[in-house]
Motif scaffolding. Structure first.
Motif, short mmCIF file in Angstrom:
data_model
loop_
_atom_site.label_atom_id
_atom_site.label_comp_id
_atom_site.label_asym_id
_atom_site.label_seq_id
_atom_site.Cartn_x
_atom_site.Cartn_y
_atom_site.Cartn_z
N LEU A 182 0.85 -1.20 0.00
CA LEU A 182 0.00 0.00 0.00
C LEU A 182 0.88 1.25 0.00
N LYS A 183 1.30 1.65 -1.16
CA LYS A 183 2.18 2.81 -1.29
C LYS A 183 1.40 3.98 -1.88
N PRO A 184 1.61 5.17 -1.34
CA PRO A 184 0.87 6.35 -1.83
C PRO A 184 1.09 6.64 -3.30
N GLU A 185 2.26 6.27 -3.82
CA GLU A 185 2.56 6.59 -5.23
C GLU A 185 1.95 5.58 -6.21
N ARG B 228 -4.12 0.56 -5.28
CA ARG B 228 -4.27 0.74 -3.83
C ARG B 228 -5.61 0.18 -3.36
N LEU B 229 -6.65 0.42 -4.14
CA LEU B 229 -7.97 -0.08 -3.78
C LEU B 229 -7.98 -1.60 -3.76
N ALA B 230 -7.46 -2.22 -4.80
CA ALA B 230 -7.43 -3.69 -4.87
C ALA B 230 -6.59 -4.28 -3.74
N THR B 231 -5.46 -3.67 -3.45
CA THR B 231 -4.60 -4.14 -2.37
C THR B 231 -5.30 -3.98 -1.03
N GLY B 232 -5.95 -2.84 -0.84
CA GLY B 232 -6.67 -2.60 0.41
C GLY B 232 -7.79 -3.59 0.64
N VAL B 233 -8.52 -3.92 -0.42
CA VAL B 233 -9.60 -4.91 -0.31
C VAL B 233 -9.02 -6.27 0.06
N SER B 234 -7.93 -6.65 -0.59
CA SER B 234 -7.29 -7.94 -0.28
C SER B 234 -6.77 -7.96 1.16
N LEU B 235 -6.18 -6.86 1.58
CA LEU B 235 -5.66 -6.78 2.95
C LEU B 235 -6.79 -6.88 3.96
#
Length: 67
Positions: free
Chosen positions: A25-28, A34-41
């Motif tokens: 989850l990196k701001p850049e 980021r959305l897909a990673t956040g959902v997976s997390l």
């Protein structure tokens, strides 16, 4: 106890997956990544927390073994 009969290796693997997702989850990164990673997390954290307490996720009828 993890899923009432889990082992340390399975727990360490799940913790690695969660850590790897959190570090991704990196701001850049593009917003869709980021959305897909956040959902997976979120999914991994919820599943880990429930299984650690001997519960299961809504999609499962029983607590399944981790492979």
């Amino acid at each position: 106890m993890f899923c009432r009969n889990g082992n340390d290796l399975a727990i360490r693997h799940r913790r690695y997956v969660i850590t790897d997702l959190a570090m991704a989850l990196k701001p850049e990164a593009p917003s869709h990544e980021r959305l897909a990673t956040g959902v997976s997390l979120y999914t991994e954290l919820a599943d880990f927390a429930l299984r650690a307490r001997g519960h299961w996720v809504q999609a499962a009828k029983r607590c399944q073994e981790l492979s």
